[in-house]
Design an enzyme around this catalytic site. Structure first.
Site, PDB file in Angstrom:
ATOM      1  N   ASP A   4       0.400  -7.923  21.507  1.00 47.40           N
ATOM      2  CA  ASP A   4       0.650  -6.729  20.702  1.00 47.40           C
ATOM      3  C   ASP A   4       1.650  -7.084  19.613  1.00 47.40           C
ATOM      4  O   ASP A   4       2.605  -7.853  19.855  1.00 47.40           O
ATOM      5  CB  ASP A   4       1.223  -5.587  21.553  1.00 47.40           C
ATOM      6  CG  ASP A   4       1.399  -4.313  20.735  1.00 47.40           C
ATOM      7  OD1 ASP A   4       0.396  -3.646  20.464  1.00 47.40           O
ATOM      8  OD2 ASP A   4       2.547  -4.010  20.345  1.00 47.40           O
ATOM      9  N   GLU A   6       4.106  -5.390  16.399  1.00 52.97           N
ATOM     10  CA  GLU A   6       4.667  -4.244  15.673  1.00 52.97           C
ATOM     11  C   GLU A   6       4.934  -4.720  14.252  1.00 52.97           C
ATOM     12  O   GLU A   6       5.358  -5.859  14.039  1.00 52.97           O
ATOM     13  CB  GLU A   6       5.945  -3.740  16.338  1.00 52.97           C
ATOM     14  CG  GLU A   6       5.770  -3.272  17.778  1.00 52.97           C
ATOM     15  CD  GLU A   6       4.787  -2.139  17.921  1.00 52.97           C
ATOM     16  OE1 GLU A   6       4.686  -1.320  16.971  1.00 52.97           O
ATOM     17  OE2 GLU A   6       4.097  -2.048  18.950  1.00 52.97           O
ATOM     18  N   HIS A 143       5.042   1.557  21.695  1.00 46.79           N
ATOM     19  CA  HIS A 143       5.227   0.879  20.403  1.00 46.79           C
ATOM     20  C   HIS A 143       6.350  -0.160  20.466  1.00 46.79           C
ATOM     21  O   HIS A 143       7.025  -0.404  19.468  1.00 46.79           O
ATOM     22  CB  HIS A 143       5.478   1.883  19.280  1.00 46.79           C
ATOM     23  CG  HIS A 143       4.275   2.704  18.954  1.00 46.79           C
ATOM     24  ND1 HIS A 143       3.157   2.193  18.349  1.00 46.79           N
ATOM     25  CD2 HIS A 143       3.996   4.017  19.194  1.00 46.79           C
ATOM     26  CE1 HIS A 143       2.246   3.137  18.210  1.00 46.79           C
ATOM     27  NE2 HIS A 143       2.726   4.252  18.721  1.00 46.79           N
ATOM     28  N   ASP A 148       3.756  -2.874  25.402  1.00 44.14           N
ATOM     29  CA  ASP A 148       2.380  -2.516  25.076  1.00 44.14           C
ATOM     30  C   ASP A 148       1.409  -3.628  25.456  1.00 44.14           C
ATOM     31  O   ASP A 148       0.278  -3.355  25.887  1.00 44.14           O
ATOM     32  CB  ASP A 148       2.256  -2.214  23.584  1.00 44.14           C
ATOM     33  CG  ASP A 148       2.754  -0.808  23.243  1.00 44.14           C
ATOM     34  OD1 ASP A 148       3.097  -0.063  24.173  1.00 44.14           O
ATOM     35  OD2 ASP A 148       2.805  -0.467  22.050  1.00 44.14           O
TER      36      ASP A 148
END
Length: 937
Positions: A4, A6, A143, A148
């Site tokens: 994941d 961000e 998030h 995540d």
């Protein structure tokens, strides 16, 4: 390998990665993790900080991603990436690698978002946190990359379990379709298929059936007994009056009291039961206003059930909203069944295009190829999974993100494209299952639109019924206006013409029909030539129709969305050009109509069911397209009983549509609905104005019934003590928002709503009449309230109505901004909602073509449009909005109206007098805020 990322934004080319989390799972256990924060080239925006919880200070001493990228790529290795919305994560990793002259070893990944949409198609949303909650997965911070990624890895395990619950045949179909999308995804489905083959073989579950290679659920299949026999056996014959039986059931100590602990009879409910029963017993119509909390659905369902059981005659219940249909089916009917010892039957009937056509699903899936849009492939994979478990085969079980509207239009059940008994899926067809259940039911629940369609089709759509209950009856005129009119959209015509033929005859239903029959001897003589010619005509009509819409669109003045086609405007050069366009199409339209009839005849001679299906599909889509073009052509001639108008939506790429509606529906309703039937009960919480039903009687065509004493009326008050439970507040110093620009009005309103939200600690619903003012206010209000830990959910901005209501319920310290659909049908009892704001009194825009035409007719007849139409309509809407606040006897709240007309204009008293026992508190804004805070505390 679950990953994941961000980022600073959504654009992989211009934005940057600020965090990466990775998880490697071996034999169900986390074997290794990766986590790093990265310092971007520019500070984070407030939105990203709020979304992720990552602050600029946290990244101050972080390394650049360039320094850590080799380590990350080494961690990923040769394994395919697993991510939720993998396309997003992989695109950022690819862009980052390219800037450093590196590359991912495997760019093809496994997307848990896509898999969840396919394997869990009935979930209301497919965000990672929501799916995790549904699957019982413990999650960390939303998030944040490592949390995540861990959730994503666990979700993949759950999705494997879901896949292995499917029959092998379905998994094999999914594998083939996944191969058109991604090698990694196809390999994943192969592994699930192999697992199922080892454990279960190719058995089909008892809850399913397979036909023509398609697996579908058997849920809701009707009993083998004939419908009439099943109902006649339950008939109890005539007994004592229905009212006495119904009161006995609802009275304290009655059957309902025995079933429900703590049950107390409600006086208002008993009053309503009396009126409904009288209408049934005496063969009359009834107008019954039942205030919030009366329990009106049970007050009409119990007499309806008694009438059905005593007489053996079916009762239909029509609602406006799906929510009320669901309430009747899922909450009220189980109680009714217990009252009647499980000898009562109910069926819900929806419009045909709500049901899936399995023949079309199979055909669409078979036609997929490597050039098919990715979205189409994923949507059809979801449909194959859904068919295994669906209860009713209706669109409402799926979300818009799972099956897009364009795909559903291609697989929905339709009369025009149905081959009936020639269809291999005729017996298990979900639409015909629903019809069969309706034929066996004592009570049929439907909607206003289908009820009106049934009348228009000479009662061939719904099962025959002898009595009708219309709930949410304040919507009947609006629905009748819509149903008795018509509309055609340029985009809709284009879609249908592209379905018929496109790419110069290379693809589309007609070219596919020609290709299919190319090597057979079953095509009638001259049909091939006619089909080729039809494609030329369709192309020509499509081009001319687009030009015609351009001429119509030119009639809409700048800054407006619609323009009524008046007699004067019909002399405008652009309208005359539109008429010339349409007149030139009459010959090809006639020829295409004849072709449609020929196709229907040909289908009856088809050698196989598949051939018949392909021919009927072509004929059906051709007829649908022709109906739209014909409506366009009909608009060249004025009809004095109808109003017609053009709509334009969008600025840079405008979308055009043409609409028509009857100016008056009362005569039609009287002639087709109220005169032929003896027993119709109309009910709603808002049918009267100051206690009188004159407006509704005139609006719905009930004058003759009233004059002939065939109409009962009753106003059943709410059991709530509004004088004690609610406060109506009007700030006396509020400016006239209507005379201000949207930006200035939003600035004043935003400041006032901010203070009100603080005073009520959120729990506030604000109802707008202007979408523009709503959006402007939301923009100004969001950040200041966020700093006070109060969230803002705004219509048109923060998701669907259902999603916003769900978020509002879960977050008590929040503010909901809504328009139109939020004025009614919302149930937020207790502390979920304590403050309701009405920005403007809900008068309909007098410039809308239908309103304008109706007002002109009233004026011509010497009547006041304002007092006879505008005011009553606004009062009904106002009462609906007010009704969102107090939903139980324990509720307490305030309504703040930012429209001084309610106290300064003579007509304002009509609004106030229509609220039971409520008197306004009028004071300067700051005094109102103090009063609100004091009352709520």
């Amino acid at each position: 390998m679950a990953i994941d990322v961000e980022t600073t934004g959504l654009n992989a080319t211009t934005d940057e990665i600020i965090e990466v989390g990775g998880v490697r799972v071996v034999d169900g256990e986390i074997a290794d993790t990766f986590h790093r924060l990265f310092k971007p080239s520019r500070p984070l925006s407030d939105e990203i900080v709020a979304l992720t919880g990552i602050t600029n200070s946290m990244l101050q001493d972080a390394a650049s991603i360039e320094d850590v990228l080799p380590e990350l790529l080494n961690f990923i290795g040769d394994e395919p990436i697993v991510a939720h919305n993998a396309e997003f994560d992989i695109s950022f990793l690819q862009q980052t690698c390219e800037r450093q002259g590196l590359s991912l070893r495997r760019a093809d990944g496994l997307c848990t978002l896509m898999l969840s949409r396919v394997l869990l198609p009935t979930l209301t949303g497919h965000r990672l946190a929501g799916i995790a909650a549904h699957c019982g997965i413990e999650t960390g911070a939303s998030h944040r990359a490592l949390d995540d990624a861990t959730t994503c890895a666990r979700l993949l395990e759950k999705l494997e379990q879901a896949a292995r619950q499917l029959p092998l045949l379905v998994l094999q179909h999914l594998t083939q379709m996944a191969g058109l999308l991604s090698e990694v995804t196809a390999d994943w489905f192969i592994r699930q298929s192999e697992s199922v083959m080892r454990e279960k073989g190719d058995d089909i579950p008892d809850t399913c059936e397979v036909r023509d290679g398609l697996v579908y659920s058997l849920s809701g299949m009707p009993n083998a007994a004939g419908p009439s026999q099943a109902r006649e056996n339950n008939s109890s014959g005539h007994g004592e009056p229905i009212g006495a039986q119904a009161r006995a059931i609802l009275a304290t100590g009655g059957k309902l009291s025995e079933m429900l602990a703590g049950y107390e009879a409600r006086e208002g409910q008993l009053q309503m039961v009396e009126q409904v029963a009288n209408a049934f017993d005496d063969g009359k119509h009834a107008l019954i206003e039942a205030g919030t909390g009366t329990g009106k659905s049970m007050a009409y369902l119990i007499p309806a059930a008694l009438y059905a059981k005593q007489t053996g005659q079916r009762v239909a219940v029509s609602t406006h909203t799906i929510a009320l249909q669901d309430q009747i089916e899922q909450r009220d009917f189980p109680t009714l069944q217990k009252i009647f010892d499980d000898k009562l039957t109910l069926a819900v009937q929806k419009g045909r295009n709500h049901y899936v056509c399995m023949r079309k699903v199979k055909a669409e899936a078979a036609q997929l190829s490597f050039i098919s849009p990715k979205e189409d492939i994923e949507n059809l994979m979801s449909l194959l999974v859904w068919l295994v478990n669906t209860k009713e085969g209706v669109r409402e079980e799926l979300t818009g993100s799972v099956v897009k509207r364009a795909i559903w239009a291609r697989v929905q059940s339709e009369t025009d494209t149905c081959i009936n008994k020639r269809c291999p899926f005729f017996r298990p067809c979900y639409y015909f299952r629903a019809k069969a259940r309706g034929q066996m039911a004592d009570i049929v629940v439907t909607n206003h639109s289908l009820m009106l369609a049934n009348i228009k089709a000479d009662h061939r759509v719904l099962p025959k019924y002898e009595a009708l209950i219309i709930d949410e009856a304040h919507h009947l005129e609006e629905q009748a206006t819509k149903h008795l009119g018509g509309e055609v959209h340029a985009a809709q015509l284009a879609f249908l013409s592209y379905r018929l033929t496109r790419d110069k005859g290379k693809t589309g239903i007609l070219p596919e029909l020609l290709t299919y029959f190319q090597n057979t001897q079953s095509m009638p003589l001259a049909m091939e030539e006619r089909l080729h010619k039809a494609q030329e005509w369709i192309d020509e009509i499509h081009r001319q129709a687009e030009v015609a819409f351009q001429y119509l669109g030119a009639l809409v003045p700048y800054g407006r969305n619609e323009q009524r086609l008046t007699d004067e405007l019909r002399e405008h050069p652009d309208f005359l050009r539109f008429s010339e366009c349409m007149s030139s199409l009459r010959a090809p339209l006639a020829a295409l109509a004849e072709l449609g009839r020929s196709l229907q005849e040909w289908s009856k001679q088809a050698a196989t069911d598949e051939e018949a299906g392909r021919i009927v599909d072509a004929a059906g889509y051709l007829d649908q397209w022709l109906q739209g073009v014909r409506l366009l052509e009909e608009m060249t001639v004025a009809n004095p009983e109808m109003v017609a108008w053009v709509e334009r939506r969008g600025a840079q790429r405008p979308r055009y549509s043409l609409h028509t509606a009857p100016i008056d529906v009362s005569d039609t309703l009287q002639r087709t609905l109220f005169e032929p039937m003896e027993r119709i009960i109309l009910t709603s919480a808002t049918l009267s104005i100051k206690g009188r039903f004159d407006y509704t009687v005139a609006q719905l065509g009930l004058r003759n019934s009233a004059e002939n004493e065939k109409l009962l009326t009753a106003n059943v008050p709410s059991p709530f003590n509004f004088a004690r439970q609610a406060r109506l507040c009007v700030p006396s110093d509020v400016p006239e928002l209507a005379k201000m620009s949207s930006a200035d009005a939003a600035a004043w309103l935003g400041d006032s709503l901010y203070q009100l939200a603080i005073a009520s600690e959120g729990r506030m619903l604000t109802l707008f009449t202007s979408h523009q003012m709503l959006r402007d206010t939301a923009t100004l209000l969001r950040d200041p309230l966020r700093q006070q830990n109060i969230a803002v959910f705004a219509q048109d901005i923060d998701g669907s109505r259902t999603a916003m209501l769900d978020a509002f319920r879960k977050n008590p310290h929040s503010v909901l901004l809504g328009a139109q659909s939020f004025w009614e049908g919302i149930d937020l009892p207790g502390d979920q909602l304590t403050t309701l704001v009405i920005v403007r009194l809900p008068f309909a825009p007098p410039s809308h073509p239908v309103t304008e035409a109706r007002h002109e007719r009233l004026t011509a007849n010497g009547k006041s449009p304002f007092w006879i139409a505008s005011l009553p309509e606004a009062v009904v809407r106002f009462r609906q909005g007010f009704g969102r606040l107090i939903r139980t006897r324990q509720d307490k709240g305030v309504v703040v109206v930012y429209d001084k007309r309610i106290i300064t204009q003579r007509y304002g008293q009509t609004f106030i007098q229509s609220l039971s026992g409520v008197r306004p508190f009028v004071a300067p804004e700051q005094e109102v805020l103090k009063h609100v805070k004091g009352f709520l505390s």
